[in-house]
Design a protein around this motif. Structure first.
Motif, short mmCIF file in Angstrom:
data_model
loop_
_atom_site.label_atom_id
_atom_site.label_comp_id
_atom_site.label_asym_id
_atom_site.label_seq_id
_atom_site.Cartn_x
_atom_site.Cartn_y
_atom_site.Cartn_z
N UNK A 610 9.84 -0.83 2.27
CA UNK A 610 9.13 -1.36 1.02
C UNK A 610 7.50 -1.21 1.22
N UNK A 611 7.12 -0.64 2.11
CA UNK A 611 5.62 -0.64 2.64
C UNK A 611 4.61 -0.33 1.58
N UNK A 612 4.96 0.30 0.37
CA UNK A 612 4.26 0.83 -0.83
C UNK A 612 3.80 -0.56 -1.59
N UNK A 613 4.55 -1.66 -1.22
CA UNK A 613 4.13 -2.97 -1.78
C UNK A 613 2.94 -3.48 -1.43
N UNK A 614 2.44 -3.05 -0.07
CA UNK A 614 1.26 -3.58 0.65
C UNK A 614 0.35 -2.17 0.66
N UNK A 615 0.64 -1.18 -0.31
CA UNK A 615 -0.41 -0.11 -0.18
C UNK A 615 -0.17 0.80 0.82
N UNK A 616 0.70 0.76 1.72
CA UNK A 616 0.66 1.65 2.88
C UNK A 616 2.17 2.39 2.79
N UNK A 651 12.88 6.13 -3.67
CA UNK A 651 13.57 5.26 -3.02
C UNK A 651 12.14 4.45 -2.12
N UNK A 652 11.57 5.23 -1.49
CA UNK A 652 10.05 4.68 -0.80
C UNK A 652 9.24 4.43 -1.71
N UNK A 653 8.91 5.33 -2.81
CA UNK A 653 7.83 4.94 -3.76
C UNK A 653 8.09 3.86 -4.65
N UNK A 654 9.38 3.66 -4.94
CA UNK A 654 9.73 2.25 -5.82
C UNK A 654 10.20 0.96 -4.95
N UNK A 655 9.71 1.28 -3.47
CA UNK A 655 10.30 0.10 -2.74
C UNK A 655 11.67 -0.27 -2.94
N UNK A 734 -4.39 4.39 -8.30
CA UNK A 734 -4.20 4.05 -6.88
C UNK A 734 -2.67 4.48 -6.46
N UNK A 735 -1.98 3.81 -7.25
CA UNK A 735 -0.31 4.09 -6.72
C UNK A 735 0.09 5.66 -6.85
N UNK A 736 -0.66 6.40 -7.88
CA UNK A 736 -0.35 7.91 -7.80
C UNK A 736 -1.05 8.60 -6.28
N UNK A 737 -2.18 7.86 -5.79
CA UNK A 737 -2.75 8.33 -4.70
C UNK A 737 -1.59 8.33 -3.48
N UNK A 738 -1.09 6.94 -3.26
CA UNK A 738 -0.47 6.54 -2.50
C UNK A 738 0.90 7.50 -2.42
N UNK A 739 1.44 7.56 -3.56
CA UNK A 739 2.74 8.55 -3.80
C UNK A 739 2.35 9.93 -3.55
N UNK A 740 1.32 10.26 -3.75
CA UNK A 740 0.86 11.75 -3.40
C UNK A 740 1.01 12.14 -1.93
N UNK A 789 0.22 -14.95 -1.56
CA UNK A 789 1.13 -15.23 -2.52
C UNK A 789 2.73 -14.99 -2.25
N UNK A 790 2.62 -13.95 -1.32
CA UNK A 790 4.27 -13.64 -0.82
C UNK A 790 4.74 -12.69 -1.98
N UNK A 791 3.75 -12.17 -2.83
CA UNK A 791 4.39 -11.09 -3.82
C UNK A 791 3.45 -9.76 -3.90
N UNK A 792 4.00 -8.64 -4.24
CA UNK A 792 3.24 -7.49 -4.39
C UNK A 792 2.23 -7.55 -5.31
N UNK A 793 1.10 -6.78 -5.24
CA UNK A 793 0.07 -6.85 -6.24
C UNK A 793 0.14 -5.46 -6.88
N UNK A 794 -0.04 -5.10 -8.33
CA UNK A 794 -0.04 -3.99 -8.85
C UNK A 794 -1.61 -3.58 -9.22
#
Length: 795
Positions: A610-616, A651-655, A734-740, A789-794
């Motif tokens: 689920x790392x993408x939820x924190x931009x990693x 699976x990784x990209x959608x956490x 930004x999510x496109x960059x992380x996904x790439x 907050x304990x929640x992911x930021x978009x």
């Protein structure tokens, strides 16, 4: 007792259908029956059907079974398990009961209806079949009166809690004639096969958990009105601040159903004429009005709370019992509640919370005091000992610790002293009790038996390893602040995490490598598991946030290297390493499991990268591992690697997180040789058995080399889809960059398809990608938001 392979469930309402679902989860064949309708629906008439048409006669049970598909949370581990549930009706299909080993009645809570049904079953039961009722509080002995002696000896209460898949508690109540061997056999079967926590109750109204749990809620309402508190203020105190579930009192009432709560309270009032606190179960006038108005909780979308989404904003309201109106939630903040928020130990929380201070601490003390006095008076009326009561409240009402463990947290002497000071009446036996639990000189856990006024050993079922008891009995092999190494016996070592939320930081990583070396040098294998709330929520984000704030990128690089070194030590160990995940197993916790020789998961394991939820991105070997698994699957199936890469990238990209261990096989996180344990108490012991089974013929793995890279062309296809999604507003730039970046790594870097690459090379790509994301301010924003907050930021 006969072996149980097929079970009949009589009653296809919500409870009956969900019990049938959980029996199917356990791999059993299920026959689900309900009554045949006595009238046609308009649609049935229009279709030319009659009351003799099979689809009409089975309409109720068909609806019950079909309803399982839509229920949330899901009652089935996998949708295909529905196929194990056969259907029929109570008029035409009772003869099929002859093929069933266990028949459980789950019809309406009316004694006359239950007796009538039980009488009709007698001619159809197989010899030696178990017959049980799921009553939540009616007398088992009164029901048994209609049964012949040969059936009475196999008859008992098996009271499931709702929802059956998720609630661990099952109360067993034998009748006067039940064979003790049947009680023991059913307890073992239900514990082992269905994963339930079994407690033994007496034939008294509402048994243990509902009797005490509903008393606590109703007594809490009395104190609420006396002290002038609001529903919302009470819930801020009666939840996690006092070691009870987040749903506290009134959110629990909404969840259960206010009408259901009223029914249980009425039951206690009617059938317990000698209860010293009988009047507590009288329904408050405001609650009666709520039921009359249809304010029943979640089922009616308004109860003690309601949510309004008008105007595009979500506003929560609470019910004001003084005027019957809803008021906007104010998020009360008592100083006493705020003070315990950072305390993890439930016993310490309670001790702090009841210390004299503000209105919150006074309410906590009054309600706990009265609930604990009421509970001690239930022995031996509702249960024989403190262990059964404590387990009932932990497993049935999700209390973090049971009532008698709460006594010990407060201190029995302190409790007595404070009650004396306030003029509160309590059982005199409390004056002579030091504590309800203790460890004796041999490290054996004991409880205080109120019947004999002596300490007795807490009986632990075979096939269970309790790490707390193990620690007291023999200490640990090695320990640091975040983890401990245990000797589980038979040459098997056990690595336990015990950091906050079992997050992974340097001390756990260091101990991991030590544990592997110790197992290789002195043992036959290693189990990695713990008995906290969750296996691990992943890497320690707070440490990452601090390092990013200081610009310590070299330290981050070192930390990632250390993480990869730890997970690779699991993969390349010379002895089998079995990881035993349960609950939340996220990010780095998932990566630990992926690198093990084998996984022995709890059925309720919620695992994902689920790392993408924190931009990693997964850089503890997770992205690398999914690349290798995709290549391996392609080679085994003889088809192109592309669909496997796309699946794992998604699976990784959608956490994506599995909502149960059974889903992990299809996700590729668990393999066919991995296994699932139904009862979480058996998880460590089952994992140990798996190590011992693997050890004699274990073949160590080597780091992969000459792996044919999926290649940059697949990465380009993924990036093209990401571009389209970004253009359509489905992902941010930004999510496109992380996904790439994830696409580049999972495809083996900027190389043509088929280029030989190694596991070390993929790990290097992970580190480079991770560090690149660390330099992006949007990653920092995501991490900070998650910590706050304990929640992911978009973003």
């Amino acid at each position: 007792m006969r072996q149980i392979n097929k079970v009949a469930v009589l009653g296809a309402g919500v409870m009956g259908a969900t019990i049938a679902a959980h029996l199917a989860n356990a791999g059993l064949d299920v026959l689900l029956l309900d009554i045949a309708p006595t009238s046609l629906l308009p649609a049935e008439e229009a279709a030319g059907l009659t009351l003799e048409s099979p689809q009409v006669r089975n309409r109720i049970v068909i609806n019950g079974r079909e309803g399982l598909k839509k229920m949330k949370p899901a009652p089935l581990y996998l949708p295909q398990y529905l196929q194990q549930i056969e259907i029929g009706n109570l008029s035409d299909d009772l003869a099929q009961l002859n093929s069933c080993d266990w028949v459980v009645e789950v019809v309406i809570e009316r004694m006359d209806i239950k007796k009538s049904l039980l009488t009709s079953l007698i001619p159809h039961l197989a010899e030696g079949a178990i017959l049980s009722t799921n009553t939540s509080g009616l007398s088992v002995n009164e029901m048994a009166e209609v049964l012949p002696p040969e059936v009475q000896k196999n008859f008992l209460v098996t009271h499931f809690f709702n929802p059956p898949r998720y609630m661990r508690l099952l109360e067993i109540v034998p009748c006067a004639k039940t064979d003790p061997k049947i009680v023991a056999g059913m307890s073992d079967f239900i514990s082992r096969r269905l994963g339930k926590g079994v407690v033994y109750a007496k034939d008294t109204a509402n048994f243990i958990a509902n009797r005490i749990g509903v008393y606590a809620i109703f007594k809490g309402m009395e104190h609420m009105q006396e002290m002038g508190l609001t529903v919302e203020e009470v819930d801020s105190i009666a939840g996690t601040a006092t070691a009870r579930p987040k749903s506290a009192a009134f959110r629990t009432a909404d969840l259960v159903g206010i009408d259901t709560l009223v029914h249980v309270a009425n039951n206690s009032y009617e059938y317990l004429p000698n209860d010293e606190e009988r009047d507590v179960f009288k329904i408050p006038s405001f609650m009666q009005k709520m039921v009359e108005k249809g304010l029943l909780g979640n089922k009616s979308r308004q109860g003690f709370y309601k949510m309004d989404k008008s105007g595009g904003k979500k506003q929560i309201y609470y019910y004001d019992y003084n005027d019957g109106e809803y008021k906007p939630a104010a998020k009360p903040k008592f100083a006493s509640v705020q003070a315990v928020k950072m305390i993890d130990d439930p016993a310490k929380k309670i001790a702090m919370m009841i210390a004299p201070g503000d209105k919150g601490s006074e309410y906590a003390w009054r309600t706990l005091r009265d609930s604990l006095i009421y509970t001690i008076n239930r022995i031996p009326e509702a249960a024989d000992d403190v262990v059964n009561i404590d387990n009932a409240m932990k497993w049935g009402f999700n209390w973090e610790i049971g009532p008698f463990e709460m006594f010990d947290a407060i201190g029995v002497k302190n409790f007595v002293k404070r009650c004396d000071k306030e003029g509160i009446t309590f059982p005199e036996s409390l004056r002579s009790i030091e504590s309800f639990y203790r460890f004796n000189e041999s490290g054996i856990k004991e409880y205080f038996d109120l019947r004999t006024n002596s300490y007795q050993p807490v009986v632990q079922a075979a096939g269970i390893i309790n790490l707390q008891i193990l620690k007291k009995a023999q200490g640990v092999v090695e320990k640091n602040s975040g983890s401990s190494l245990h000797d589980l016996g038979d040459g098997v070592f056990g690595l336990e995490f015990h950091s906050k939320m079992n997050s992974i930081s340097g001390d756990i990583l260091a101990m991991t490598q030590k544990a592997v070396k110790r197992a290789e040098a002195e043992g036959v294998g290693l189990v990695i598991g713990n008995q906290g709330t969750n296996f691990s929520v992943g890497a320690n984000l707070m440490l990452m946030a601090v390092a990013l704030a200081e610009g310590a990128y070299d330290d981050i690089n070192m930390m990632i290297k250390q993480f990869q070194k730890a997970t690779m030590s699991l993969k390349l160990a010379k002895v089998p390493v079995v990881v035993a995940p349960f609950g939340m197993t996220l990010g780095g916790g998932c990566e630990y499991a992926l690198h093990a020789s084998a996984i022995n998961a709890s059925a309720e394991t919620y695992m994902g990268l689920v790392e993408i939820g924190v931009g990693l991105l997964p850089a503890g070997g997770g992205t690398k591992e999914m690349c290798l698994r995709a290549v391996e699957q392609a080679a085994h199936t003889g088809i192109d690697v592309t669909p496997f890469i796309f699946k794992y990238f998604q699976q990784i990209g959608m956490a994506k997180v599995a909502m149960g261990a059974a889903e992990l096989y299809d996700m590729g996180y668990m393999r066919q040789a991995d296994s699932i344990t139904m009862n979480p108490e058996r998880l460590i012991a089952d994992a140990k058995q798996k190590v011992m089974g693997m050890a004699p013929n274990f073949r160590p793995r080597r780091a992969a080399v000459n792996v044919p890279a999926p290649g940059r062309s697949i990465a380009a296809s993924i990036k093209s889809q990401l571009w389209n999604m970004q253009a359509g507003g489905f992902v941010t730039e930004y999510e496109m960059e992380v996904g790439g970046l994830i696409a580049d790594i999972i495809c083996g870097g900027n190389v043509p398809a088929g280029t030989p690459i190694s596991e070390d090379y993929l790990l290097q790509l992970e580190r480079e990608g991770f560090l690149k994301l660390c330099g992006n301010k949007k990653t920092v924003e995501r991490i900070q938001n998650m910590l706050k907050t304990g929640k992911p930021l978009r973003n």
